[in-house]
Motif scaffolding. Structure first.
Motif, PDB file in Angstrom:
ATOM      1  N   TYR A  87      10.389  -1.313   1.190  1.00 22.13           N
ATOM      2  CA  TYR A  87      11.526  -2.057   0.640  1.00 22.13           C
ATOM      3  C   TYR A  87      11.287  -3.554   0.785  1.00 22.13           C
ATOM      4  O   TYR A  87      10.363  -3.985   1.485  1.00 22.13           O
ATOM      5  N   VAL A  88      12.102  -4.312   0.104  1.00 21.79           N
ATOM      6  CA  VAL A  88      11.990  -5.776   0.187  1.00 21.79           C
ATOM      7  C   VAL A  88      13.116  -6.268   1.076  1.00 21.79           C
ATOM      8  O   VAL A  88      14.281  -5.955   0.842  1.00 21.79           O
ATOM      9  N   ASP A  89      12.775  -7.002   2.128  1.00 26.31           N
ATOM     10  CA  ASP A  89      13.833  -7.446   3.054  1.00 26.31           C
ATOM     11  C   ASP A  89      14.509  -8.726   2.539  1.00 26.31           C
ATOM     12  O   ASP A  89      14.193  -9.212   1.452  1.00 26.31           O
ATOM     13  N   ASP A  90      15.426  -9.235   3.333  1.00 24.80           N
ATOM     14  CA  ASP A  90      16.239 -10.372   2.889  1.00 24.80           C
ATOM     15  C   ASP A  90      15.408 -11.612   2.555  1.00 24.80           C
ATOM     16  O   ASP A  90      15.812 -12.439   1.747  1.00 24.80           O
ATOM     17  N   GLU A  91      14.250 -11.717   3.218  1.00 26.42           N
ATOM     18  CA  GLU A  91      13.402 -12.885   2.940  1.00 26.42           C
ATOM     19  C   GLU A  91      12.426 -12.652   1.799  1.00 26.42           C
ATOM     20  O   GLU A  91      11.550 -13.471   1.543  1.00 26.42           O
ATOM     21  N   GLY A  92      12.547 -11.499   1.157  1.00 27.31           N
ATOM     22  CA  GLY A  92      11.650 -11.213   0.049  1.00 27.31           C
ATOM     23  C   GLY A  92      10.314 -10.608   0.471  1.00 27.31           C
ATOM     24  O   GLY A  92       9.405 -10.458  -0.338  1.00 27.31           O
ATOM     25  N   ASN A  93      10.200 -10.257   1.756  1.00 26.43           N
ATOM     26  CA  ASN A  93       8.960  -9.627   2.220  1.00 26.43           C
ATOM     27  C   ASN A  93       8.951  -8.130   1.951  1.00 26.43           C
ATOM     28  O   ASN A  93       9.981  -7.474   2.073  1.00 26.43           O
ATOM     29  N   TYR A  94       7.783  -7.628   1.606  1.00 25.31           N
ATOM     30  CA  TYR A  94       7.630  -6.180   1.476  1.00 25.31           C
ATOM     31  C   TYR A  94       7.436  -5.586   2.860  1.00 25.31           C
ATOM     32  O   TYR A  94       6.578  -6.033   3.622  1.00 25.31           O
ATOM     33  N   VAL A  95       8.243  -4.592   3.184  1.00 25.29           N
ATOM     34  CA  VAL A  95       8.251  -4.033   4.532  1.00 25.29           C
ATOM     35  C   VAL A  95       8.238  -2.506   4.449  1.00 25.29           C
ATOM     36  O   VAL A  95       8.839  -1.922   3.558  1.00 25.29           O
ATOM     37  N   VAL A  96       7.527  -1.880   5.387  1.00 26.66           N
ATOM     38  CA  VAL A  96       7.509  -0.422   5.445  1.00 26.66           C
ATOM     39  C   VAL A  96       8.655   0.050   6.327  1.00 26.66           C
ATOM     40  O   VAL A  96       8.860  -0.470   7.427  1.00 26.66           O
ATOM     41  N   ASN A  97       9.400   0.997   5.863  1.00 27.27           N
ATOM     42  CA  ASN A  97      10.424   1.621   6.694  1.00 27.27           C
ATOM     43  C   ASN A  97       9.742   2.615   7.633  1.00 27.27           C
ATOM     44  O   ASN A  97       9.347   3.700   7.228  1.00 27.27           O
ATOM     45  N   GLU A  98       9.636   2.209   8.888  1.00 35.48           N
ATOM     46  CA  GLU A  98       8.879   3.024   9.840  1.00 35.48           C
ATOM     47  C   GLU A  98       9.570   4.337  10.177  1.00 35.48           C
ATOM     48  O   GLU A  98       8.970   5.229  10.755  1.00 35.48           O
ATOM     49  N   LEU A  99      10.840   4.435   9.846  1.00 34.90           N
ATOM     50  CA  LEU A  99      11.565   5.665  10.179  1.00 34.90           C
ATOM     51  C   LEU A  99      11.434   6.725   9.103  1.00 34.90           C
ATOM     52  O   LEU A  99      11.911   7.846   9.260  1.00 34.90           O
ATOM     53  N   THR A 100      10.792   6.377   7.976  1.00 32.05           N
ATOM     54  CA  THR A 100      10.636   7.383   6.926  1.00 32.05           C
ATOM     55  C   THR A 100       9.191   7.520   6.449  1.00 32.05           C
ATOM     56  O   THR A 100       8.855   8.472   5.749  1.00 32.05           O
ATOM     57  N   CYS A 101       8.331   6.589   6.823  1.00 29.42           N
ATOM     58  CA  CYS A 101       6.936   6.608   6.362  1.00 29.42           C
ATOM     59  C   CYS A 101       6.233   7.895   6.776  1.00 29.42           C
ATOM     60  O   CYS A 101       6.386   8.368   7.887  1.00 29.42           O
ATOM     61  N   GLU A 102       5.475   8.472   5.853  1.00 28.76           N
ATOM     62  CA  GLU A 102       4.734   9.702   6.140  1.00 28.76           C
ATOM     63  C   GLU A 102       3.281   9.420   6.519  1.00 28.76           C
ATOM     64  O   GLU A 102       2.520  10.326   6.810  1.00 28.76           O
ATOM     65  N   GLY A 103       2.877   8.186   6.429  1.00 33.90           N
ATOM     66  CA  GLY A 103       1.525   7.839   6.850  1.00 33.90           C
ATOM     67  C   GLY A 103       0.420   8.312   5.931  1.00 33.90           C
ATOM     68  O   GLY A 103      -0.691   8.599   6.366  1.00 33.90           O
ATOM     69  N   CYS A 104       0.694   8.376   4.636  1.00 26.86           N
ATOM     70  CA  CYS A 104      -0.308   8.914   3.707  1.00 26.86           C
ATOM     71  C   CYS A 104      -1.355   7.876   3.307  1.00 26.86           C
ATOM     72  O   CYS A 104      -2.405   8.206   2.779  1.00 26.86           O
ATOM     73  N   ASN A 105      -1.032   6.598   3.527  1.00 22.78           N
ATOM     74  CA  ASN A 105      -1.953   5.490   3.243  1.00 22.78           C
ATOM     75  C   ASN A 105      -2.146   5.185   1.758  1.00 22.78           C
ATOM     76  O   ASN A 105      -3.041   4.424   1.403  1.00 22.78           O
ATOM     77  N   VAL A 106      -1.332   5.732   0.909  1.00 24.74           N
ATOM     78  CA  VAL A 106      -1.444   5.399  -0.511  1.00 24.74           C
ATOM     79  C   VAL A 106      -1.221   3.897  -0.716  1.00 24.74           C
ATOM     80  O   VAL A 106      -1.957   3.239  -1.452  1.00 24.74           O
ATOM     81  N   CYS A 107      -0.244   3.336  -0.008  1.00 27.59           N
ATOM     82  CA  CYS A 107       0.039   1.903  -0.153  1.00 27.59           C
ATOM     83  C   CYS A 107      -1.202   1.082   0.195  1.00 27.59           C
ATOM     84  O   CYS A 107      -1.547   0.126  -0.496  1.00 27.59           O
TER      85      CYS A 107
END
Ligand code: SF4
Ligand code: SF4
Ligand code: SF4
Ligand code: SF4
Lengths: 296, 287
Positions: A87-107
């Motif tokens: 998701y994009v946080d308030d400052e416009g940074n792309y951030v991974v939601n660590e509570l839902t990430c499956e760790g597939c490494n596609v990103c």
């Protein structure tokens, strides 16, 4: 022998029955208990375990991290994450939601700026060992909040249990499976010799146990059924009918007993604190049948 | 507006709370109830409805075109699930049940067309009208499939095309990442718990999750007369969570649960407790 106890869903009294069965079988057999519900473990508590002798951290989960310094905010990672965890946080940074990430490494693979996304190994939880006051050991796991793949914890638990069985020359592993039919349950059921299913006579429980039975069938394991809270819904005959149709032997019926929560609060198996109740009588008969039909 | 109902451990009665609150709030809002307990979805049974409008959820699975594959093993190396095994000479083979459908293999494969689009049915989603004025959306994982995450994601995607003012999400048990996925996007999390030591232990975990996600969290104590509720209040306080209701153990609740009739549609005195929970939510929604 490895016996797995499953229900498809929580709340039907699986852990209560499991704790009581362990209590009844402990004198005649050399057992080890495995609590395979890594997201809500409670068999240890029901057997009075409050302290663990050994605790192993399990580093297994992987989580993607984005370096905001080098990220060019192209948004490709967000578009390609199969589980919508970026998701994009308030400052416009792309951030991974660590509570839902499956760790597939596609990103990490699609990011055009090398090294911006890294896959990091993080702790997924702990696995613990204790000796219950009833003399047999128990292995239990606790998944950390928001981590993926509780199934891996369960697989690890069973490995540890097998090792202890070898070292201490134990005969039987009793696995208290998690709710559901997903990875934890597949890890619990896989490799077992026998599955004991527990259900209550309600449409919801029937539906859940039918689903877990399909998982059991997948592994070609013989299955048995225990009907718990058998008297809460007298008109409901579909559970028994289903068992008959599928040729699943019914090990017994346990009546509902309002004293069960009390035994839970005392952190003791129900059968130990209320040995004379009707439910305990039924559990005792079931334990006898298990000795004759299953463990032999 | 999205509200999640969860419970840490299974069997605490979160589905009972979810369906009754949905029936009540549907009188005031255009509402959807989403059953995201994809491994054991039961809300339709508690509502006495048959699942409808089935849609398949298919997941990508690599299909190798061996005439093109150069046996470089890149696909196997990149697969976090170890779903691809390679023979000595590098020929890749898929173990379908391990594949999560993430497409990492397809992304790294250097030869166009060596990995083709295969797919596997992993479950279904449903959109079911209910006689209570709201729609039920259900995700159901296929038996034998390991991962519930894709089904939760698929059900949430299907929700996006539907029109509603209030979304109530009923999650699975536990506090793993599929539960956080279900909760994601909620403005309010209601943890349904039991006052037993086990229930309290699991509640603590869900309260932790609520805190990590930064969502206002409330607690509903079910079967409140069967244990020590004070301990639940103490834990809730530690996490700044309000206990908003106590539901006693009741035969009437069991009876309605079993017969697929939401208790708020009956005259049983217990119905009032659920109506009050709905009232609290209503006030929260109006701010
Ligand atoms: S690792 Fe996979 S699940 Fe996690 S953020 Fe990256 S793409 Fe999404
Ligand atoms: S793909 Fe890489 S560069 Fe683009 S937004 Fe994501 S992290 Fe940043
Ligand atoms: S889609 Fe993902 S999980 Fe499946 S084989 Fe490819 S890399 Fe592995
Ligand atoms: S990455 Fe492509 S070319 Fe290489 S082994 Fe896999 S399928 Fe074959």
């Amino acid at each position: 022998m490895q016996i797995v106890i499953a229900s498809g869903k929580g709340g039907v009294g699986k852990s209560t029955v499991t704790a009581s069965l362990l209590y009844l079988l402990k004198d005649e057999y050399r057992l080890i208990a495995v609590d395979a519900d890594a997201e809500a473990p409670n068999l240890g508590l029901l057997l009075g375990v409050t302290e663990w002798e050994e605790e192993r951290e399990h580093i297994g989960a992987k989580i993607a991290r984005i370096n905001t310094e080098t990220c060019v905010r192209c948004g490709i990672c967000q578009m390609r994450c199969p589980y919508e965890c970026i998701y994009v946080d308030d400052e416009g940074n792309y951030v991974v939601n660590e509570l839902t990430c499956e760790g597939c490494n596609v990103c990490g693979l699609v990011c055009p700026v090398p090294g911006t996304i890294t896959l990091e190994q993080v702790r997924s939880g702990v696995i613990r060992r204790a000796i219950t006051k009833y003399g047999f050991p128990i292995i239990s796991a606790q998944l950390d909040v928001g981590r993926p793949e509780s199934g891996k914890l369960v697989t690890e638990e069973k490995e540890w249990a097998k090792q202890i069985m070898k070292e201490q020359n134990l005969e039987h592993m009793i696995v208290d499976s998690a709710a559901g039919i997903g990875c934890q349950v597949i890890a619990s059921v896989g490799g077992a010799d026998v599955a004991i299913l527990i259900a209550e006579p309600t449409p919801a429980s029937l539906s859940d146990v039918q689903r877990v039975y399909k998982v059991v069938q997948h592994f070609h394991e013989p299955a048995y059924l225990i009907i718990n809270k058998a008297d809460i819904n007298p008109g409901f005959t579909k559970l028994r009918e289903w068992a008959e149709e599928e040729g699943i032997p019914v090990l017994g019926e346990i009546p509902y007993d309002s004293a069960i929560p009390k035994s839970m609060s005392m952190l003791k198996p129900f059968i130990e604190v209320f040995p004379e109740s009707k439910a305990s009588q039924a559990i005792r008969e079931i334990a006898e049948t298990i000795k004759e039909e299953i463990i032999k | 507006m999205q509200i999640a109902i969860s419970g840490g451990k299974g069997g605490t009665g979160k589905s009972t709370v979810a369906i009754n609150v949905a029936v009540e709030l549907a009188k005031k809002f255009k509402l959807i109830l989403a059953d995201l307990d994809v491994e054991a979805p039961n809300d339709h049974l508690l509502l006495g409805v048959e699942l409808q409008n089935e849609e398949e959820v298919n997941q990508f699975m690599p299909k190798f075109d061996y005439s093109k594959c150069i046996k470089c093993r890149k696909c196997a190396e990149v697969c976090e699930e170890h779903a691809i095994i390679t023979l000595k000479d590098g020929t890749p083979f898929l173990m379908p049940t391990l594949c999560s459908g993430c497409r990492a293999c397809e992304i790294v494969c250097p030869v166009p067309g060596a990995i083709q689009e295969g797919s596997r049915l992993i479950g279904h989603t449903y959109v079911t009208p209910t006689p209570y004025g709201f729609t039920l959306v259900t995700g159901k994982l296929r038996e034998g499939e390991e991962r519930s995450m894709p089904l939760v994601v698929a059900a949430k995607k299907r929700l996006k095309n539907l029109d509603y003012e209030i979304l109530i999400v009923d999650t699975a048990a536990g506090t793993g990442n599929t539960v956080s996925k279900a909760i994601e996007g909620s403005q309010l999390l209601i943890a349904v718990t039991e006052p037993t030591p086990l229930g309290i232990h699991d509640t603590e975990l869900i309260l932790q999750l609520g805190k990590l996600m930064g969502i206002e969290t409330w607690v509903v104590i079910n079967r409140a007369n069967l244990g020590d509720v004070n301990e639940v209040y103490r834990r809730a306080e530690r996490y700044n969570a309000k206990v908003i209701a106590e539901i006693p153990y009741s035969e009437n609740i069991v009876k309605t649960y079993v017969s697929g009739t939401p208790i708020v549609t009956t005259d049983y005195p217990e119905a009032e407790i659920f109506r009050r929970i709905a009232e609290r939510i209503y006030e929260f929604l109006r701010g």
